[in-house]
Design a protein around this motif. Structure first.
Motif, PDB file in Angstrom:
ATOM      1  N   GLU A 179       0.826  -1.208   0.000  1.00 31.26           N
ATOM      2  CA  GLU A 179       0.000   0.000   0.000  1.00 31.26           C
ATOM      3  C   GLU A 179       0.866   1.266   0.000  1.00 31.26           C
ATOM      4  OE1 GLU A 179      -2.847   0.251   3.211  1.00 31.26           O
ATOM      5  OE2 GLU A 179      -4.285   1.247   1.881  1.00 31.26           O
ATOM      6  N   THR A 180       1.931   1.247   0.794  1.00 27.13           N
ATOM      7  CA  THR A 180       2.814   2.412   0.843  1.00 27.13           C
ATOM      8  C   THR A 180       3.363   2.719  -0.552  1.00 27.13           C
ATOM      9  OG1 THR A 180       3.502   1.549   2.974  1.00 27.13           O
ATOM     10  CG2 THR A 180       4.773   3.383   2.104  1.00 27.13           C
ATOM     11  N   ILE A 181       3.787   1.669  -1.241  1.00 26.27           N
ATOM     12  CA  ILE A 181       4.347   1.882  -2.583  1.00 26.27           C
ATOM     13  C   ILE A 181       3.296   2.450  -3.533  1.00 26.27           C
ATOM     14  CG2 ILE A 181       5.237   0.644  -4.610  1.00 26.27           C
ATOM     15  CD1 ILE A 181       6.807  -1.082  -2.633  1.00 26.27           C
ATOM     16  N   LEU A 182       2.058   1.927  -3.418  1.00 21.93           N
ATOM     17  CA  LEU A 182       0.985   2.409  -4.298  1.00 21.93           C
ATOM     18  C   LEU A 182       0.688   3.879  -4.031  1.00 21.93           C
ATOM     19  CD1 LEU A 182      -1.402  -0.669  -4.115  1.00 21.93           C
ATOM     20  CD2 LEU A 182       0.030   0.044  -6.035  1.00 21.93           C
ATOM     21  N   ILE A 183       0.645   4.236  -2.742  1.00 20.25           N
ATOM     22  CA  ILE A 183       0.324   5.625  -2.395  1.00 20.25           C
ATOM     23  C   ILE A 183       1.447   6.559  -2.850  1.00 20.25           C
ATOM     24  CG2 ILE A 183      -0.053   7.236  -0.475  1.00 20.25           C
ATOM     25  CD1 ILE A 183      -1.454   4.879   0.978  1.00 20.25           C
ATOM     26  N   GLU A 184       2.692   6.140  -2.582  1.00 20.48           N
ATOM     27  CA  GLU A 184       3.838   6.969  -2.989  1.00 20.48           C
ATOM     28  C   GLU A 184       3.827   7.244  -4.488  1.00 20.48           C
ATOM     29  OE1 GLU A 184       7.328   4.934  -1.762  1.00 20.48           O
ATOM     30  OE2 GLU A 184       7.179   5.652   0.318  1.00 20.48           O
ATOM     31  N   ASN A 185       3.363   6.269  -5.258  1.00 24.40           N
ATOM     32  CA  ASN A 185       3.379   6.417  -6.708  1.00 24.40           C
ATOM     33  C   ASN A 185       2.061   6.905  -7.286  1.00 24.40           C
ATOM     34  OD1 ASN A 185       6.118   5.340  -7.825  1.00 24.40           O
ATOM     35  ND2 ASN A 185       5.549   4.012  -6.105  1.00 24.40           N
ATOM     36  N   LYS A 186       1.178   7.344  -6.376  1.00 32.03           N
ATOM     37  CA  LYS A 186      -0.119   7.910  -6.782  1.00 32.03           C
ATOM     38  C   LYS A 186      -0.905   6.989  -7.713  1.00 32.03           C
ATOM     39  CE  LYS A 186       1.257  12.695  -6.189  1.00 32.03           C
ATOM     40  NZ  LYS A 186       2.704  12.490  -5.942  1.00 32.03           N
ATOM     41  N   ILE A 187      -0.954   5.714  -7.332  1.00 35.05           N
ATOM     42  CA  ILE A 187      -1.736   4.761  -8.122  1.00 35.05           C
ATOM     43  C   ILE A 187      -3.047   4.524  -7.368  1.00 35.05           C
ATOM     44  CG2 ILE A 187      -1.806   2.383  -8.992  1.00 35.05           C
ATOM     45  CD1 ILE A 187       1.304   2.498  -9.000  1.00 35.05           C
ATOM     46  N   ARG A 189     -12.299  -3.969   7.645  1.00 34.03           N
ATOM     47  CA  ARG A 189     -13.189  -3.044   8.354  1.00 34.03           C
ATOM     48  C   ARG A 189     -12.538  -1.677   8.516  1.00 34.03           C
ATOM     49  NH1 ARG A 189     -17.486  -5.864   9.440  1.00 34.03           N
ATOM     50  NH2 ARG A 189     -17.269  -8.057  10.054  1.00 34.03           N
ATOM     51  N   ALA A 190     -11.215  -1.664   8.652  1.00 32.02           N
ATOM     52  CA  ALA A 190     -10.518  -0.399   8.880  1.00 32.02           C
ATOM     53  C   ALA A 190     -10.209   0.327   7.574  1.00 32.02           C
ATOM     54  CB  ALA A 190      -9.231  -0.667   9.651  1.00 32.02           C
ATOM     55  N   ASN A 191     -10.027  -0.421   6.508  1.00 36.25           N
ATOM     56  CA  ASN A 191      -9.550   0.181   5.273  1.00 36.25           C
ATOM     57  C   ASN A 191     -10.575  -0.027   4.157  1.00 36.25           C
ATOM     58  OD1 ASN A 191      -8.166   0.868   2.931  1.00 36.25           O
ATOM     59  ND2 ASN A 191      -6.243  -0.066   3.598  1.00 36.25           N
ATOM     60  N   SER A 192     -11.130   1.084   3.669  1.00 37.23           N
ATOM     61  CA  SER A 192     -12.219   0.953   2.698  1.00 37.23           C
ATOM     62  C   SER A 192     -11.735   0.406   1.358  1.00 37.23           C
ATOM     63  CB  SER A 192     -12.874   2.314   2.503  1.00 37.23           C
ATOM     64  OG  SER A 192     -11.923   3.174   1.929  1.00 37.23           O
ATOM     65  N   LYS A 193     -10.416   0.340   1.173  1.00 39.05           N
ATOM     66  CA  LYS A 193      -9.915  -0.158  -0.116  1.00 39.05           C
ATOM     67  C   LYS A 193      -9.679  -1.659  -0.111  1.00 39.05           C
ATOM     68  CE  LYS A 193      -8.040   4.135  -1.472  1.00 39.05           C
ATOM     69  NZ  LYS A 193      -8.398   4.801  -2.592  1.00 39.05           N
ATOM     70  N   VAL A 194      -9.930  -2.284   1.029  1.00 40.88           N
ATOM     71  CA  VAL A 194      -9.640  -3.717   1.110  1.00 40.88           C
ATOM     72  C   VAL A 194     -10.927  -4.540   1.104  1.00 40.88           C
ATOM     73  CG1 VAL A 194      -8.645  -5.547   2.530  1.00 40.88           C
ATOM     74  CG2 VAL A 194      -7.506  -3.327   2.395  1.00 40.88           C
ATOM     75  N   THR A 195     -11.026  -5.479   0.179  1.00 44.94           N
ATOM     76  CA  THR A 195     -12.121  -6.439   0.198  1.00 44.94           C
ATOM     77  C   THR A 195     -11.542  -7.772   0.639  1.00 44.94           C
ATOM     78  OG1 THR A 195     -13.285  -5.342  -1.594  1.00 44.94           O
ATOM     79  CG2 THR A 195     -13.838  -7.646  -1.219  1.00 44.94           C
ATOM     80  N   ALA A 196     -12.136  -8.365   1.668  1.00 42.68           N
ATOM     81  CA  ALA A 196     -11.625  -9.647   2.136  1.00 42.68           C
ATOM     82  C   ALA A 196     -12.643 -10.735   1.828  1.00 42.68           C
ATOM     83  CB  ALA A 196     -11.363  -9.585   3.630  1.00 42.68           C
ATOM     84  N   GLN A 201       7.271 -12.340  -1.845  1.00 42.07           N
ATOM     85  CA  GLN A 201       8.289 -12.926  -2.728  1.00 42.07           C
ATOM     86  C   GLN A 201       8.232 -12.286  -4.105  1.00 42.07           C
ATOM     87  OE1 GLN A 201       7.679 -17.292  -2.113  1.00 42.07           O
ATOM     88  NE2 GLN A 201       9.882 -17.248  -1.815  1.00 42.07           N
ATOM     89  N   HIS A 202       7.096 -11.672  -4.389  1.00 45.17           N
ATOM     90  CA  HIS A 202       6.967 -10.906  -5.629  1.00 45.17           C
ATOM     91  C   HIS A 202       7.233  -9.451  -5.273  1.00 45.17           C
ATOM     92  CE1 HIS A 202       4.031 -14.184  -7.190  1.00 45.17           C
ATOM     93  NE2 HIS A 202       5.288 -14.523  -7.365  1.00 45.17           N
ATOM     94  N   PRO A 203       8.375  -8.906  -5.660  1.00 36.63           N
ATOM     95  CA  PRO A 203       8.761  -7.572  -5.153  1.00 36.63           C
ATOM     96  C   PRO A 203       7.778  -6.474  -5.539  1.00 36.63           C
ATOM     97  CG  PRO A 203      10.219  -8.323  -6.909  1.00 36.63           C
ATOM     98  CD  PRO A 203       9.358  -9.476  -6.571  1.00 36.63           C
ATOM     99  N   PRO A 204       7.141  -5.844  -4.546  1.00 33.75           N
ATOM    100  CA  PRO A 204       6.154  -4.802  -4.845  1.00 33.75           C
ATOM    101  C   PRO A 204       6.775  -3.556  -5.460  1.00 33.75           C
ATOM    102  CG  PRO A 204       6.377  -5.117  -2.455  1.00 33.75           C
ATOM    103  CD  PRO A 204       7.214  -6.154  -3.109  1.00 33.75           C
ATOM    104  N   GLU A 205       8.114  -3.412  -5.351  1.00 33.43           N
ATOM    105  CA  GLU A 205       8.752  -2.214  -5.944  1.00 33.43           C
ATOM    106  C   GLU A 205       8.554  -2.189  -7.456  1.00 33.43           C
ATOM    107  OE1 GLU A 205      11.415  -4.598  -4.426  1.00 33.43           O
ATOM    108  OE2 GLU A 205       9.987  -4.131  -2.846  1.00 33.43           O
ATOM    109  N   LEU A 206       8.217  -3.335  -8.039  1.00 34.93           N
ATOM    110  CA  LEU A 206       8.049  -3.382  -9.494  1.00 34.93           C
ATOM    111  C   LEU A 206       6.691  -2.868  -9.944  1.00 34.93           C
ATOM    112  CD1 LEU A 206       9.561  -6.770 -10.676  1.00 34.93           C
ATOM    113  CD2 LEU A 206      10.491  -4.484 -10.848  1.00 34.93           C
ATOM    114  N   ILE A 207       5.766  -2.733  -8.987  1.00 33.68           N
ATOM    115  CA  ILE A 207       4.392  -2.388  -9.384  1.00 33.68           C
ATOM    116  C   ILE A 207       4.326  -1.109 -10.235  1.00 33.68           C
ATOM    117  CG2 ILE A 207       2.052  -1.864  -8.573  1.00 33.68           C
ATOM    118  CD1 ILE A 207       2.589  -3.678  -6.191  1.00 33.68           C
ATOM    119  N   PRO A 208       4.996  -0.008  -9.798  1.00 37.64           N
ATOM    120  CA  PRO A 208       4.904   1.218 -10.613  1.00 37.64           C
ATOM    121  C   PRO A 208       5.363   0.993 -12.061  1.00 37.64           C
ATOM    122  CG  PRO A 208       5.941   1.679  -8.502  1.00 37.64           C
ATOM    123  CD  PRO A 208       5.758   0.201  -8.566  1.00 37.64           C
ATOM    124  N   GLN A 209       6.422   0.209 -12.205  1.00 35.11           N
ATOM    125  CA  GLN A 209       6.944  -0.084 -13.542  1.00 35.11           C
ATOM    126  C   GLN A 209       5.923  -0.876 -14.363  1.00 35.11           C
ATOM    127  OE1 GLN A 209      10.697  -2.049 -12.908  1.00 35.11           O
ATOM    128  NE2 GLN A 209      10.949  -2.406 -15.106  1.00 35.11           N
TER     129      GLN A 209
END
Ligand code: UDP
Ligand code: MG
Length: 325
Positions: A39-47, A71-78, A111-119
């Protein structure tokens, strides 16, 4: 039902929403942390994003964690499946609940590096790719037995079904239309990696190093892996069945030659007590028949499962972000 052809390309912009689909089985100890990191990476990259996390019938505290998270985070569906259906089914559930313009599938153990998401998102948005797939640089530390087994498995798939999965991973970003196409594949027993490759579309590959598991243990026992491999091969090719026919023909030719020789010996009165030949032939023919029957059995089982038409998974609980049902 919407057909594949009627799906039009969506506009791709910085407002496009990314659905992150994560299957989780026995990941209670670190799932919150993993989501936090992503989530931090997504927010930092404005996605713009949403999470769809599927608890695949875990017996630990995974669901409790997911529940409080949703319940705490409206962006999460469980989502909670009614029992452990396996990663493939958990992925199906996640893909069906995801509503974003692009959908990313990744593991819960970082194990799947989230740093790649913006790319990956950029490749989808700016370069127009429909599928951005993570390719493993190396398979990490593995024992030689698994390594050889995996090599043979990928070789068979490449040669028989023309699907190259060596170093492929389940770390993939897909356009909405690819997921819609994928959802229309009717089979009950799914093999995500293979099916995602089968559907085609414009693809880009991004290499990554498999990180170490953050916590917990891998759930793939030798038996599970073997079952996955069998399932994958029999889902994509019927070549093994043709091999049986070819084997039959070869044995038949051998039989003709040996039969002629036996008859000749008999007629010329030189018949020997050829027990060795008899035993060898018995063994050979007996085992080929058994292997062949087994192979037919595997395909038959698949047909049996498909014909039963049971759902791929059952959902026992769903909490849409913010606690609404
Ligand atoms: N997983 C799942 N159901 C299962 C087994 C695994 O949903 O029955 C999930 C697991 O929580 C993880 C992903 O599949 O997010 C990959 O599993 P794992 O890390 O155990 O596999 P590996 O990385 O060793 O291939
Ligand atoms: Mg893992």
């Amino acid at each position: 039902m919407e057909t594949i052809q009627s799906i039009v390309d969506q506009e791709r912009s910085t407002n496009s929403i990314l659905s992150v689909v994560i299957p989780a089985y026995q990941e209670g100890s670190h799932i919150k942390n993993s989501i936090g990191v992503i989530e931090t990476i997504l927010i930092e990259n404005k996605i713009s994003y949403e999470f769809v996390i599927v608890d695949d019938g875990s017996k630990d505290n995974t669901w409790k964690e997911l529940e409080s998270l949703a319940r705490a985070n409206s962006k999460v569906t469980a989502l909670r499946l009614s029992r452990n259906f396996g990663k493939e089914s958990a992925l199906c559930a996640g893909l069906e609940y995801a509503s974003g313009d692009m959908i990313l599938v990744m593991d819960a153990d970082l194990q799947h590096p989230p740093e790649l998401i913006p790319q990956m998102v950029e490749a989808w948005r700016d370069q127009g790719y429909d599928v951005v797939e993570g390719i493993k640089n190396s398979r990490g530390r593995e024992n030689p037995f698994y390594h050889t087994f995996a090599k043979i498995f990928y070789y068979i798939l490449l040669k028989t079904a023309d699907i190259d999965l060596e170093n492929a991973s389940d770390y993939k970003l897909m356009d909405r239309k690819v997921v819609e196409a994928w959802k229309q594949l009717p089979e009950r027993t799914t093999f995500f990696r293979g099916m995602a490759s089968w559907v085609g579309f414009e693809r880009k590959q991004i290499r990554f190093d498999v990180a170490k598991r953050v916590n917990g243990r891998t759930k793939w026992s030798a038996y599970r892996l073997l079952r996955l491999a069998m399932n994958a091969i029999t889902s994509f090719t019927s070549v093994p069945l043709h091999c049986i026919t070819i084997l039959g023909i070869i044995i038949f030719i051998g039989t003709l030659i040996l039969g002629a020789q036996t008859l000749y010996m008999k007629l010329s009165g030189r018949a020997l007590d050829g027990f060795t030949t008899v035993i060898l032939l018995q063994l050979f023919i007996g085992s080929s028949i058994m292997i062949s029957l087994g192979m037919i059995g595997i395909y038959l089982t698949k047909i049996y499962h498909e014909v039963k038409g049971r759902p791929r998974y059952l959902v026992s609980n769903c909490i849409k972000g913010g606690g609404k049902k």
